[in-house]
Motif scaffolding. Structure first.
Motif, PDB file in Angstrom:
ATOM      1  N   TYR A   9       0.851  -1.181   0.000  1.00 60.17           N
ATOM      2  CA  TYR A   9       0.000   0.000   0.000  1.00 60.17           C
ATOM      3  C   TYR A   9       0.885   1.229   0.000  1.00 60.17           C
ATOM      4  CZ  TYR A   9      -3.401   3.466   1.509  1.00 60.17           C
ATOM      5  OH  TYR A   9      -4.200   4.571   1.581  1.00 60.17           O
ATOM      6  N   THR A  10       0.626   2.147  -0.899  1.00 57.13           N
ATOM      7  CA  THR A  10       1.337   3.419  -0.925  1.00 57.13           C
ATOM      8  C   THR A  10       0.327   4.524  -0.706  1.00 57.13           C
ATOM      9  OG1 THR A  10       1.102   3.753  -3.310  1.00 57.13           O
ATOM     10  CG2 THR A  10       3.046   2.557  -2.569  1.00 57.13           C
ATOM     11  N   GLU A  11       0.801   5.604  -0.146  1.00 51.67           N
ATOM     12  CA  GLU A  11      -0.097   6.711   0.146  1.00 51.67           C
ATOM     13  C   GLU A  11       0.572   8.016  -0.232  1.00 51.67           C
ATOM     14  OE1 GLU A  11      -1.770   8.324   4.254  1.00 51.67           O
ATOM     15  OE2 GLU A  11      -2.417   6.287   3.791  1.00 51.67           O
ATOM     16  N   GLY A  12      -0.199   8.866  -0.866  1.00 45.52           N
ATOM     17  CA  GLY A  12       0.279  10.186  -1.228  1.00 45.52           C
ATOM     18  C   GLY A  12      -0.562  11.239  -0.537  1.00 45.52           C
ATOM     19  N   THR A  13      -0.400  12.464  -0.940  1.00 46.58           N
ATOM     20  CA  THR A  13      -1.111  13.570  -0.323  1.00 46.58           C
ATOM     21  C   THR A  13      -2.618  13.439  -0.468  1.00 46.58           C
ATOM     22  OG1 THR A  13       0.771  14.991  -0.806  1.00 46.58           O
ATOM     23  CG2 THR A  13      -1.288  16.084  -0.266  1.00 46.58           C
ATOM     24  N   TYR A  14      -3.077  13.018  -1.624  1.00 49.26           N
ATOM     25  CA  TYR A  14      -4.516  12.992  -1.889  1.00 49.26           C
ATOM     26  C   TYR A  14      -5.095  11.607  -2.142  1.00 49.26           C
ATOM     27  CZ  TYR A  14      -3.623  17.945  -2.424  1.00 49.26           C
ATOM     28  OH  TYR A  14      -3.247  19.236  -2.197  1.00 49.26           O
ATOM     29  N   SER A  15      -4.252  10.577  -2.130  1.00 46.18           N
ATOM     30  CA  SER A  15      -4.791   9.254  -2.451  1.00 46.18           C
ATOM     31  C   SER A  15      -3.882   8.146  -1.935  1.00 46.18           C
ATOM     32  CB  SER A  15      -4.945   9.094  -3.963  1.00 46.18           C
ATOM     33  OG  SER A  15      -3.669   9.108  -4.589  1.00 46.18           O
ATOM     34  N   GLY A  16      -4.426   6.944  -1.892  1.00 42.91           N
ATOM     35  CA  GLY A  16      -3.674   5.752  -1.560  1.00 42.91           C
ATOM     36  C   GLY A  16      -3.861   4.742  -2.672  1.00 42.91           C
ATOM     37  N   GLN A  17      -2.980   3.761  -2.723  1.00 40.98           N
ATOM     38  CA  GLN A  17      -3.044   2.791  -3.810  1.00 40.98           C
ATOM     39  C   GLN A  17      -2.489   1.452  -3.346  1.00 40.98           C
ATOM     40  OE1 GLN A  17      -0.712   4.074  -7.154  1.00 40.98           O
ATOM     41  NE2 GLN A  17      -1.279   2.348  -8.411  1.00 40.98           N
ATOM     42  N   ILE A  18      -3.175   0.383  -3.702  1.00 42.01           N
ATOM     43  CA  ILE A  18      -2.675  -0.963  -3.454  1.00 42.01           C
ATOM     44  C   ILE A  18      -1.971  -1.435  -4.716  1.00 42.01           C
ATOM     45  CG2 ILE A  18      -3.308  -3.353  -3.026  1.00 42.01           C
ATOM     46  CD1 ILE A  18      -5.619  -2.299  -1.318  1.00 42.01           C
ATOM     47  N   ILE A  19      -0.752  -1.909  -4.560  1.00 41.71           N
ATOM     48  CA  ILE A  19       0.039  -2.394  -5.700  1.00 41.71           C
ATOM     49  C   ILE A  19       0.290  -3.878  -5.484  1.00 41.71           C
ATOM     50  CG2 ILE A  19       2.233  -2.226  -6.919  1.00 41.71           C
ATOM     51  CD1 ILE A  19       2.317   0.725  -5.994  1.00 41.71           C
ATOM     52  N   ASP A  20      -0.085  -4.676  -6.479  1.00 43.31           N
ATOM     53  CA  ASP A  20       0.135  -6.120  -6.366  1.00 43.31           C
ATOM     54  C   ASP A  20       0.908  -6.699  -7.549  1.00 43.31           C
ATOM     55  OD1 ASP A  20      -1.834  -5.951  -8.273  1.00 43.31           O
ATOM     56  OD2 ASP A  20      -3.293  -7.181  -7.207  1.00 43.31           O
ATOM     57  N   ASP A  21       1.462  -5.825  -8.376  1.00 41.49           N
ATOM     58  CA  ASP A  21       2.268  -6.279  -9.511  1.00 41.49           C
ATOM     59  C   ASP A  21       3.604  -6.808  -8.977  1.00 41.49           C
ATOM     60  OD1 ASP A  21       4.408  -6.043 -11.527  1.00 41.49           O
ATOM     61  OD2 ASP A  21       2.855  -5.153 -12.789  1.00 41.49           O
ATOM     62  N   PRO A  22       3.919  -8.078  -9.228  1.00 45.59           N
ATOM     63  CA  PRO A  22       5.148  -8.663  -8.684  1.00 45.59           C
ATOM     64  C   PRO A  22       6.424  -7.926  -9.097  1.00 45.59           C
ATOM     65  CG  PRO A  22       3.723 -10.379  -9.561  1.00 45.59           C
ATOM     66  CD  PRO A  22       3.120  -9.072  -9.954  1.00 45.59           C
ATOM     67  N   GLU A  23       6.472  -7.421 -10.303  1.00 44.02           N
ATOM     68  CA  GLU A  23       7.670  -6.709 -10.757  1.00 44.02           C
ATOM     69  C   GLU A  23       7.854  -5.415  -9.972  1.00 44.02           C
ATOM     70  OE1 GLU A  23       9.760  -4.935 -14.801  1.00 44.02           O
ATOM     71  OE2 GLU A  23       7.965  -6.176 -14.970  1.00 44.02           O
ATOM     72  N   ILE A  24       6.785  -4.662  -9.814  1.00 49.22           N
ATOM     73  CA  ILE A  24       6.863  -3.413  -9.048  1.00 49.22           C
ATOM     74  C   ILE A  24       7.187  -3.710  -7.590  1.00 49.22           C
ATOM     75  CG2 ILE A  24       5.552  -1.410  -8.233  1.00 49.22           C
ATOM     76  CD1 ILE A  24       4.006  -1.520 -10.893  1.00 49.22           C
ATOM     77  N   LEU A  25       6.559  -4.741  -7.044  1.00 48.57           N
ATOM     78  CA  LEU A  25       6.833  -5.117  -5.659  1.00 48.57           C
ATOM     79  C   LEU A  25       8.304  -5.470  -5.462  1.00 48.57           C
ATOM     80  CD1 LEU A  25       3.704  -7.254  -4.773  1.00 48.57           C
ATOM     81  CD2 LEU A  25       4.303  -5.009  -3.898  1.00 48.57           C
ATOM     82  N   GLY A  26       8.885  -6.161  -6.435  1.00 45.90           N
ATOM     83  CA  GLY A  26      10.304  -6.509  -6.352  1.00 45.90           C
ATOM     84  C   GLY A  26      11.187  -5.280  -6.314  1.00 45.90           C
ATOM     85  N   HIS A  27      10.888  -4.289  -7.161  1.00 47.83           N
ATOM     86  CA  HIS A  27      11.661  -3.045  -7.180  1.00 47.83           C
ATOM     87  C   HIS A  27      11.513  -2.307  -5.851  1.00 47.83           C
ATOM     88  CE1 HIS A  27      12.863  -3.280 -11.349  1.00 47.83           C
ATOM     89  NE2 HIS A  27      11.605  -3.425 -11.742  1.00 47.83           N
ATOM     90  N   CYS A  28      10.303  -2.245  -5.348  1.00 49.88           N
ATOM     91  CA  CYS A  28      10.047  -1.539  -4.086  1.00 49.88           C
ATOM     92  C   CYS A  28      10.720  -2.247  -2.919  1.00 49.88           C
ATOM     93  CB  CYS A  28       8.549  -1.404  -3.855  1.00 49.88           C
ATOM     94  SG  CYS A  28       7.738  -0.309  -5.039  1.00 49.88           S
ATOM     95  N   THR A  29      10.696  -3.565  -2.924  1.00 45.15           N
ATOM     96  CA  THR A  29      11.342  -4.322  -1.855  1.00 45.15           C
ATOM     97  C   THR A  29      12.838  -4.067  -1.842  1.00 45.15           C
ATOM     98  OG1 THR A  29       9.645  -6.038  -1.936  1.00 45.15           O
ATOM     99  CG2 THR A  29      11.755  -6.648  -0.952  1.00 45.15           C
ATOM    100  N   LYS A  30      13.459  -4.056  -3.014  1.00 47.11           N
ATOM    101  CA  LYS A  30      14.893  -3.782  -3.095  1.00 47.11           C
ATOM    102  C   LYS A  30      15.209  -2.368  -2.615  1.00 47.11           C
ATOM    103  CE  LYS A  30      15.929  -7.025  -6.799  1.00 47.11           C
ATOM    104  NZ  LYS A  30      16.292  -7.188  -8.211  1.00 47.11           N
TER     105      LYS A  30
END
Length: 56
Positions: free
Chosen positions: A2-23
């Motif tokens: 889950y990511t959150e910005g000033t005006y919104s939040g977002q659930i990300i479940d894409d494995p590739e994006i998750l891998g980049h974020c985890t690193k």
């Protein structure tokens, strides 16, 4: 993930994006001070602030 910005939040479940974020998160954790060192840094900054020594 889950990511959150000033005006919104977002659930990300894409494995590739998750891998980049985890690193990225792992690199941040590796570079971070320990909790004890962080507390000492914050306390020193607060003391400087109380004594009128503002950061430049």
């Amino acid at each position: 993930m889950y990511t959150e910005g000033t005006y919104s939040g977002q659930i990300i479940d894409d494995p590739e994006i998750l891998g980049h974020c985890t690193k990225a998160y792992d690199r941040l954790r590796a570079a971070a001070l320990s909790p004890e060192a962080s507390l000492k840094t914050i306390e020193a900054a607060a003391e400087d602030y109380r004594n009128g020594k503002l950061p430049r």
